[in-house]
Write an enzyme that holds these catalytic residues in place. Structure first.
Site, PDB file in Angstrom:
ATOM      1  CG  ASP A 229      43.385 -81.646 -15.267  1.00  0.00           C
ATOM      2  OD1 ASP A 229      43.873 -80.498 -15.286  1.00  0.00           O
ATOM      3  OD2 ASP A 229      43.215 -82.321 -16.299  1.00  0.00           O
TER       4      ASP A 229
ATOM      5  CB  ALA B 281      24.125 -82.195  -6.606  1.00  0.00           C
ATOM      6  CD  GLU B 282      18.639 -83.261  -4.456  1.00  0.00           C
ATOM      7  OE1 GLU B 282      19.151 -82.981  -5.551  1.00  0.00           O
ATOM      8  OE2 GLU B 282      17.996 -82.435  -3.775  1.00  0.00           O
TER       9      GLU B 282
ATOM     10  NE  ARG C  99      41.428 -83.050 -20.932  1.00  0.00           N
ATOM     11  CZ  ARG C  99      42.231 -82.692 -21.924  1.00  0.00           C
ATOM     12  NH1 ARG C  99      43.189 -83.506 -22.310  1.00  0.00           N
ATOM     13  NH2 ARG C  99      42.090 -81.535 -22.533  1.00  0.00           N
TER      14      ARG C  99
ATOM     15  N   GLY D  41      43.219 -76.577 -24.079  1.00  0.00           N
ATOM     16  CA  GLY D  41      41.862 -76.000 -24.012  1.00  0.00           C
ATOM     17  C   GLY D  41      41.894 -74.585 -23.445  1.00  0.00           C
TER      18      GLY D  41
ATOM     19  CG  ASP E  42      49.101 -83.202 -17.473  1.00  0.00           C
ATOM     20  OD1 ASP E  42      49.805 -83.181 -16.479  1.00  0.00           O
ATOM     21  OD2 ASP E  42      49.011 -84.162 -18.265  1.00  0.00           O
ATOM     22  N   GLY E  43      49.228 -81.255 -20.599  1.00  0.00           N
ATOM     23  CA  GLY E  43      49.871 -81.556 -21.887  1.00  0.00           C
ATOM     24  C   GLY E  43      50.797 -80.427 -22.296  1.00  0.00           C
TER      25      GLY E  43
ATOM     26  CB  THR F  30      43.041 -76.577 -17.478  1.00  0.00           C
ATOM     27  OG1 THR F  30      41.978 -77.551 -17.570  1.00  0.00           O
ATOM     28  CG2 THR F  30      43.864 -76.925 -16.247  1.00  0.00           C
ATOM     29  CB  ILE F  31      37.518 -75.348 -16.977  1.00  0.00           C
ATOM     30  CG1 ILE F  31      37.366 -76.552 -17.917  1.00  0.00           C
ATOM     31  CG2 ILE F  31      37.408 -74.022 -17.711  1.00  0.00           C
ATOM     32  CD1 ILE F  31      35.951 -76.720 -18.468  1.00  0.00           C
ATOM     33  CG  ASP F  32      39.637 -80.169 -17.328  1.00  0.00           C
ATOM     34  OD1 ASP F  32      38.454 -79.846 -17.505  1.00  0.00           O
ATOM     35  OD2 ASP F  32      40.386 -80.551 -18.243  1.00  0.00           O
TER      36      ASP F  32
ATOM     37  CG  HIS G  43      12.980 -81.766  -6.524  1.00  0.00           C
ATOM     38  ND1 HIS G  43      12.103 -81.384  -5.543  1.00  0.00           N
ATOM     39  CD2 HIS G  43      14.177 -81.218  -6.207  1.00  0.00           C
ATOM     40  CE1 HIS G  43      12.748 -80.621  -4.673  1.00  0.00           C
ATOM     41  NE2 HIS G  43      14.010 -80.498  -5.054  1.00  0.00           N
TER      42      HIS G  43
ATOM     43  NE  ARG H  29      12.096 -84.309 -19.925  1.00  0.00           N
ATOM     44  CZ  ARG H  29      11.166 -85.254 -19.851  1.00  0.00           C
ATOM     45  NH1 ARG H  29      11.480 -86.476 -19.448  1.00  0.00           N
ATOM     46  NH2 ARG H  29       9.910 -84.973 -20.168  1.00  0.00           N
TER      47      ARG H  29
ATOM     48  NE  ARG I 241      43.504 -80.099 -26.487  1.00  0.00           N
ATOM     49  CZ  ARG I 241      42.242 -79.902 -26.110  1.00  0.00           C
ATOM     50  NH1 ARG I 241      41.274 -79.983 -26.983  1.00  0.00           N
ATOM     51  NH2 ARG I 241      41.958 -79.633 -24.859  1.00  0.00           N
TER      52      ARG I 241
HETATM   53  P1  ADP Z   1      46.311 -79.308 -22.062  1.00  0.00           P
HETATM   54  O1  ADP Z   1      47.517 -78.455 -22.002  1.00  0.00           O
HETATM   55  O2  ADP Z   1      45.044 -78.526 -21.849  1.00  0.00           O
HETATM   56  O3  ADP Z   1      46.421 -80.536 -21.181  1.00  0.00           O
HETATM   57  P2  ADP Z   1      46.775 -81.006 -24.401  1.00  0.00           P
HETATM   58  O4  ADP Z   1      46.968 -82.253 -23.611  1.00  0.00           O
HETATM   59  O5  ADP Z   1      45.927 -81.087 -25.619  1.00  0.00           O
HETATM   60  O6  ADP Z   1      46.154 -79.808 -23.556  1.00  0.00           O
HETATM   61  O7  ADP Z   1      48.228 -80.480 -24.812  1.00  0.00           O
HETATM   62  C1  ADP Z   1      48.387 -79.278 -25.522  1.00  0.00           C
HETATM   63  C2  ADP Z   1      49.557 -79.395 -26.473  1.00  0.00           C
HETATM   64  O8  ADP Z   1      50.773 -79.579 -25.730  1.00  0.00           O
HETATM   65  C3  ADP Z   1      49.535 -80.566 -27.434  1.00  0.00           C
HETATM   66  O9  ADP Z   1      48.742 -80.342 -28.579  1.00  0.00           O
HETATM   67  C4  ADP Z   1      50.993 -80.707 -27.814  1.00  0.00           C
HETATM   68  O10 ADP Z   1      51.360 -79.746 -28.787  1.00  0.00           O
HETATM   69  C5  ADP Z   1      51.686 -80.355 -26.487  1.00  0.00           C
HETATM   70  N1  ADP Z   1      52.001 -81.609 -25.787  1.00  0.00           N
HETATM   71  C6  ADP Z   1      51.160 -82.424 -25.121  1.00  0.00           C
HETATM   72  N2  ADP Z   1      51.793 -83.511 -24.627  1.00  0.00           N
HETATM   73  C7  ADP Z   1      53.096 -83.386 -25.003  1.00  0.00           C
HETATM   74  C8  ADP Z   1      54.275 -84.174 -24.812  1.00  0.00           C
HETATM   75  N3  ADP Z   1      54.255 -85.337 -24.150  1.00  0.00           N
HETATM   76  N4  ADP Z   1      55.435 -83.713 -25.350  1.00  0.00           N
HETATM   77  C9  ADP Z   1      55.486 -82.559 -26.023  1.00  0.00           C
HETATM   78  N5  ADP Z   1      54.402 -81.771 -26.239  1.00  0.00           N
HETATM   79  C10 ADP Z   1      53.230 -82.155 -25.739  1.00  0.00           C
HETATM   80  O1  F6P Z   2      40.415 -79.618 -20.688  1.00  0.00           O
HETATM   81  C1  F6P Z   2      39.285 -78.821 -20.830  1.00  0.00           C
HETATM   82  C2  F6P Z   2      38.148 -79.596 -21.455  1.00  0.00           C
HETATM   83  O2  F6P Z   2      37.047 -78.719 -21.606  1.00  0.00           O
HETATM   84  C3  F6P Z   2      37.720 -80.852 -20.705  1.00  0.00           C
HETATM   85  O3  F6P Z   2      36.931 -80.562 -19.578  1.00  0.00           O
HETATM   86  C4  F6P Z   2      37.007 -81.606 -21.794  1.00  0.00           C
HETATM   87  O4  F6P Z   2      37.032 -82.997 -21.542  1.00  0.00           O
HETATM   88  C5  F6P Z   2      37.819 -81.269 -23.019  1.00  0.00           C
HETATM   89  O5  F6P Z   2      38.534 -80.069 -22.734  1.00  0.00           O
HETATM   90  C6  F6P Z   2      36.984 -81.064 -24.265  1.00  0.00           C
HETATM   91  O6  F6P Z   2      37.866 -80.867 -25.312  1.00  0.00           O
HETATM   92  P1  F6P Z   2      37.394 -80.321 -26.730  1.00  0.00           P
HETATM   93  O7  F6P Z   2      37.097 -78.872 -26.589  1.00  0.00           O
HETATM   94  O8  F6P Z   2      38.580 -80.591 -27.600  1.00  0.00           O
HETATM   95  O9  F6P Z   2      36.171 -81.093 -27.103  1.00  0.00           O
END
Ligand code: ADP
Ligand code: F6P
Length: 319
Positions: free
Chosen positions: A129, A186-187, A171, A11, A103-104, A125-127, A215, A243, A72
């Site tokens: 995480d 926030a309450e 996420r 992302g 992370d991915g 990443t904005i998360d 509110h 809302r 991705r």
């Molecule tokens: P983020 O980096 O924001 O967590 P993703 O989880 O979508 O985003 O991962 C981004 C890209 O990194 C994936 O589309 C893939 O190409 C690669 N990737 C993710 N997990 C793996 C993994 N276990 N092994 C190799 N490449 C990975």
């Molecule tokens: O990881 C960033 C993020 O914006 C998360 O906060 C959210 O869950 C996800 O990506 C949304 O992904 P997409 O843009 O693929 O809908």
């Protein structure tokens, strides 16, 4: 090391451009050639490369998104995809790679490192995480975007004496909800790291209603589930009119805050220095405002925990 590559993956996050700029300018300053790889790992597999000069990163420090674009890529997860990526990098004489992402993306970087390509990760990443770093690039901007939105929603909440639920991104992590929720008073804040019960929410709302407060704002992290569903459960129990606002992708865009620009500049420069030192499979982290080279394996293997003392504080302050 004479040539390094840089890519953004996963992302997008505000501040990624400032990080790209720092990688390119530091690399050139240190006498290297820097190659930009477009669209993350899919651009790597497609050989979608562009040589970056000083001017290529001019006028981007203040822009959201990523000039290299991001994607991705399923194909890169396979052994075959990773072998192909290594061959492509070798054929272009790219000896080191900076991966800006979450992370991915780091799991992908780790796979390349295991195959002999020097890789360093920059957490974008904005998360917020990712373990091993107090903050990720884009988090502060996203929190500020949420605050701006909730402040506006509060105007209507007070004027109409209404209860609002605001669903925010993150996420599986509650950091955006927690920090933004505390900052806008926030309450109630719902995050996946803390159990909640509808009874407790209703009791708190009822208590403040009895004191004359008509509110309320509930900030709901998407990791908890849909704010619409939470509202439905509260309505079932109470019959109250509420809302729901789902903030969605406005949280991913926009000009990065000063904090994110500075963080991205520091992390991007440090990533290049680590490659020059011959390090690999590292992630640049920030801990108590000091940059650190964190083992990427540890960063992806451990789960991040938000600062839950903020959760307790928010509950006390929203008594
Ligand atoms: P983020 O980096 O924001 O967590 P993703 O989880 O979508 O985003 O991962 C981004 C890209 O990194 C994936 O589309 C893939 O190409 C690669 N990737 C993710 N997990 C793996 C993994 N276990 N092994 C190799 N490449 C990975
Ligand atoms: O990881 C960033 C993020 O914006 C998360 O906060 C959210 O869950 C996800 O990506 C949304 O992904 P997409 O843009 O693929 O809908």
């Amino acid at each position: 090391m004479q040539t390094i590559g840089v890519l953004t993956s996963g992302g997008d996050a505000p501040g990624m451009n400032a990080a790209i700029r720092a990688v390119v300018r530091t690399g050139i300053y240190r006498g290297m050639k820097v190659v930009g790889i477009r669209k993350g790992y899919s651009g790597l597999l497609a050989g979608d490369f562009v040589e970056m000069d000083l001017g290529s990163v001019a006028d981007i420090i203040h822009r959201g998104g990523t000039i290299l674009q991001t994607a991705r890529c399923e194909a890169f997860k396979s052994e075959e995809g990773q072998k192909q990526a290594v061959e492509i990098l070798r054929s272009r004489a790219i000896e080191g790679l900076v991966v800006i992402g979450g992370d991915g993306s780091f799991r992908g970087a780790l796979a390349l490192a295991k195959r002999g390509v020097a890789t360093v990760g920059v957490p974008g990443t904005i998360d917020n995480d990712i373990a091993g770093t107090d903050s990720t690039i884009g988090f502060d901007t996203a929190v500020n975007t949420v605050i701006e939105a909730v402040d506006k929603i509060r105007d209507t909440a007070t004027s109409h004496e209404r209860t609002f639920l605001v669903e925010v991104m993150g996420r599986r992590a509650g950091d955006i909800a927690l920090t933004a929720g505390l900052a806008c008073g926030a309450e109630t804040i719902l995050i996946p790291e803390e159990e909640y019960s509808i009874d407790d929410i209703v009791e708190r709302l009822q208590r403040s209603f009895n004191r004359g407060k008509r509110h309320s704002i509930l900030v709901v992290a998407e990791g908890v589930g849909s704010a619409m569903e939470v509202a439905g459960k509260i309505r079932e129990r109470t019959g109250w009119e509420m809302r729901v606002t789902v903030l969605g992708h406005i949280q991913r865009g926009g000009s990065p805050t000063a904090a994110d620009r500075v963080l991205a500049s520091r992390m991007g420069a440090m990533a290049v220095e680590l490659l020059l030192q011959g390090q690999t499979a590292k992630m640049v982290g920030i801990q108590n405002n000091v940059l650190a080279a964190v083992d990427m394996e540890e960063a992806v293997g451990q789960s991040h925990r938000p600062d839950l003392s903020l959760f307790d504080l928010a509950r006390i302050l929203a008594i």
